[in-house]
Design a protein around this motif. Structure first.
Motif, PDB file in Angstrom:
ATOM      1  N   THR A   1       0.835  -1.198   0.000  1.00  0.00           N
ATOM      2  CA  THR A   1       0.000   0.000   0.000  1.00  0.00           C
ATOM      3  C   THR A   1       0.872   1.250   0.000  1.00  0.00           C
TER       4      THR A   1
ATOM      5  N   ARG B   1       2.637   0.420  -3.358  1.00  0.00           N
ATOM      6  CA  ARG B   1       1.710   0.009  -4.413  1.00  0.00           C
ATOM      7  C   ARG B   1       2.428   0.087  -5.764  1.00  0.00           C
ATOM      8  N   PHE B   2       2.175  -0.862  -6.641  1.00  0.00           N
ATOM      9  CA  PHE B   2       2.814  -0.933  -7.969  1.00  0.00           C
ATOM     10  C   PHE B   2       4.336  -1.054  -7.866  1.00  0.00           C
TER      11      PHE B   2
ATOM     12  N   CYS C   1      -7.422 -10.632  -1.771  1.00  0.00           N
ATOM     13  CA  CYS C   1      -6.825  -9.453  -2.383  1.00  0.00           C
ATOM     14  C   CYS C   1      -7.912  -8.714  -3.161  1.00  0.00           C
TER      15      CYS C   1
ATOM     16  N   GLU D   1      -6.528  -4.321   0.081  1.00  0.00           N
ATOM     17  CA  GLU D   1      -5.228  -4.178  -0.574  1.00  0.00           C
ATOM     18  C   GLU D   1      -4.115  -4.864   0.215  1.00  0.00           C
TER      19      GLU D   1
ATOM     20  N   ARG E   1      -1.312 -10.323  -5.415  1.00  0.00           N
ATOM     21  CA  ARG E   1      -2.066  -9.217  -5.987  1.00  0.00           C
ATOM     22  C   ARG E   1      -2.682  -9.585  -7.331  1.00  0.00           C
TER      23      ARG E   1
ATOM     24  N   LEU F   1      -4.063  -3.872  -9.742  1.00  0.00           N
ATOM     25  CA  LEU F   1      -3.100  -3.696  -8.654  1.00  0.00           C
ATOM     26  C   LEU F   1      -1.949  -4.688  -8.772  1.00  0.00           C
TER      27      LEU F   1
ATOM     28  N   LYS G   1      -1.040   5.962  -7.467  1.00  0.00           N
ATOM     29  CA  LYS G   1      -0.758   5.730  -6.055  1.00  0.00           C
ATOM     30  C   LYS G   1      -1.588   6.639  -5.152  1.00  0.00           C
TER      31      LYS G   1
ATOM     32  N   ALA H   1      -7.633   2.209  -3.688  1.00  0.00           N
ATOM     33  CA  ALA H   1      -7.540   0.905  -4.329  1.00  0.00           C
ATOM     34  C   ALA H   1      -8.884   0.497  -4.920  1.00  0.00           C
TER      35      ALA H   1
ATOM     36  N   ILE I   1      -9.462   2.093  -8.298  1.00  0.00           N
ATOM     37  CA  ILE I   1      -8.638   1.482  -9.350  1.00  0.00           C
ATOM     38  C   ILE I   1      -9.223   0.141  -9.788  1.00  0.00           C
ATOM     39  N   VAL I   2      -9.579  -0.688  -8.825  1.00  0.00           N
ATOM     40  CA  VAL I   2     -10.076  -2.024  -9.157  1.00  0.00           C
ATOM     41  C   VAL I   2     -11.470  -1.947  -9.790  1.00  0.00           C
TER      42      VAL I   2
END
Length: 534
Positions: free
Chosen positions: A59, A63-64, A87, A104, A160, A164, A276, A280, A283-284
């Protein structure tokens, strides 16, 4: 004083009666690893140790990024009795418009150890769950069947998923494959820590189903995988399936940024910084914008070939090129498919639409050239629209001829999906490993239809004979929520044989693979591809 002496005598008598080599239930629940002590749960015929972190939470700034090993120290015993979290994912099997599930912070492993007085240590089966790299989780592949047999330690792994886990701009700034890197770190954790749970670190079998099976194969493309795993099995998924390593990831990553409000930037660093800063869940949830209809394509975000300068790159060549180089893990490997694997994602075309009462398959007659490249994962591998159309036309002619798409021609369409998405790559993978590898390679096809499987669930109907569909084999090894717990007599036998197969493959001194009384034929050294049927 008399009471004290009586207690001392009682304790001495208990020690004398305790079988040699056995451990009390209380002691068995308290395990010590480098991070400190953790406490599990006694489940009657097995112990469980769940939600053990193997990586720092991915996180914020992590993240990434490639996962970082978990380094926190526990002053008190860690509570390993909590059910593993999913996840964060956009889950195909959730009804309704909102398919968001999970959190996340999910990079954990779960260890299940049977109670078996006949042995002090156990071979280990490490499992990667399936779910198209988009959804699923360890708890959706239940452990009860394996624990009932009582001969192996099972470890399940969270990694993940979706954007993500796999968003990639194709350069070093946002290279992708974070979910695969999670898996790799989890395997190292197992190798380093499983002895504390009674596992045998030199007898680890790594298995997976669907995307999990493809993950197993992808992990094998690292030569040092042989330092972790003794053997591996890929059920209904390998690295050469067309839905696994895809092109077009860069465009999808920037489109993801546009959807969540990062603008039209073409700068991957700016995109990464912006992503970032987003939640989350935002994004998902953007996954819905990448679906053409229903849950098609089923893998909009998945593994990619990373650039050579990417930090901690997972793969920098296509799997075929890696195999042809001979630089992959030389360990025994088995791969499989079911006779109608393509029922997964073909079956959803049989669902009747509430607005028209017609099945989606009827719409293929007008939309085949639009939908086929997404359904069969060749949209991003073709140079021109003409190439796509030519491929679509050729496939339709080969499998259906001049017939229309409808319920009567469905099984031929399902066969097309089986061949393109699952079956064809098995022979290609075996031939490549047979030519460029040295370790045994086994292949088998499973044919024994379940009463209720993925086909019935996705189509929402039970009047169609789908055959042996995706998961009908593995769902006899693991307990899956939507599959009835009551099995037919033949399925009970198959379930036990499959679990014994895993145990023996992890322990085999000569790398052989057996199912019941049947011995699989090794393809390495054979003159032609050999496929066993069960």
């Amino acid at each position: 004083m008399y009471l004290v002496r009586w207690l001392i005598c009682l304790i001495q008598l208990w020690i004398q009666l305790e079988p040699a080599g056995s451990v009390s239930s209380i002691d068995s629940l308290l395990i010590e690893i480098p991070n400190g002590k953790l406490r599990g749960r006694d489940n009657g015929h097995y112990y469980s140790f769940e939600s053990i972190p193997y990586a720092e939470p991915p996180t914020g700034d992590l993240r990434f990024e490639a996962p970082q090993p978990y380094k926190q120290q526990w002053s008190d015993a860690f509570n390993a009795t909590q059910e593993p979290a999913l996840c964060m994912q956009w889950n195909q099997f959730i009804n309704g418009d909102n398919k968001l599930l999970g959190v996340e912070d999910c990079l954990t492993v779960n260890v299940y150890r049977p109670k078996n007085s006949s042995r002090n240590t156990f071979p280990v089966v490490a499992n990667f769950h399936g779910g198209a790299f988009m959804f699923g989780g360890p708890r959706q592949y239940g452990h009860e069947n394996i624990m009932s047999e009582g001969n192996v330690i099972l470890v399940t792994i969270g990694y993940r998923l979706g954007p993500l886990g796999f968003a990639s701009t194709g350069d070093a700034n946002l290279s992708g494959n974070f979910g695969l890197k999670d898996q790799r770190l989890a395997l190292l954790w197992i190798k380093q820590n499983i002895a504390s749970f009674g596992g045998e670190p030199d007898n680890i079998l790594v298995i997976g189903h669907s995307a999990g099976g493809a993950s197993v194969h992808l992990q094998m493309l690292h030569e040092d995988f042989r330092n972790v795993a003794k053997a591996a099995i890929s059920f209904s998924g390998n690295a050469l399936d067309p839905w696994v390593v895809q092109q077009g990831g860069r465009g999808r990553a920037f489109e993801l940024g546009r959807i969540v409000g990062c603008g039209q930037t073409s700068d991957s660093l700016k995109l990464k910084k912006c992503l970032k800063s987003k939640s989350a869940s935002e994004i998902v949830s953007a996954v819905r914008s990448f679906l053409v209809f229903s849950y098609v394509p089923f893998t909009p975000f998945g593994p990619v070939v990373e650039p050579a300068d990417a930090p901690e790159a997972f793969i920098t060549q296509h799997p075929i090129d890696i195999i042809q180089s001979g630089k992959f893990a030389q360990i025994p490997w088995a791969l499989s498919y079911t006779t109608e694997d393509g029922g997964y994602n073909a079956a959803l075309l049989l669902e009747k639409q509430s607005s028209t009462g017609q099945e989606l398959i009827e719409e293929l007659n007008d939309r085949w050239f639009d939908w086929a490249p997404y359904l069969l994962f060749y949209r991003d591998s073709m140079t021109t629209i003409k190439d796509m159309d030519d491929c679509s036309r050729k496939l339709r002619q080969e499998y259906l001829g001049d017939r229309r798409f409808n319920v009567e021609s469905y099984l031929d369409l399902q066969r097309l999906f089986t061949d393109v998405l699952f079956k064809n790559s098995v022979q290609v993978a075996v031939d490549l490993h047979r030519k460029y590898g040295k370790s045994p390679v086994y292949a088998f096809v499973y044919d024994n239809p379940a009463e209720l499987g993925v086909g019935q669930i996705l189509s929402r109907r039970t009047d169609v004979n789908f055959g042996t569909v995706h998961g009908d084999d593995v769902f006899l090894i693991f307990n899956v929520p939507f599959v009835p717990a009551i099995r037919r007599p033949d399925e009970k036998i198959i379930s036990r044989n499959f679990i014994k197969m895993l145990e023996f493959f992890a322990l085999s001194p000569n790398d052989s693979l057996t199912y019941g009384d049947c011995v699989f034929q090794n393809n390495v050294g054979s003159k032609a591809y050999v496929e066993d049927s069960y």
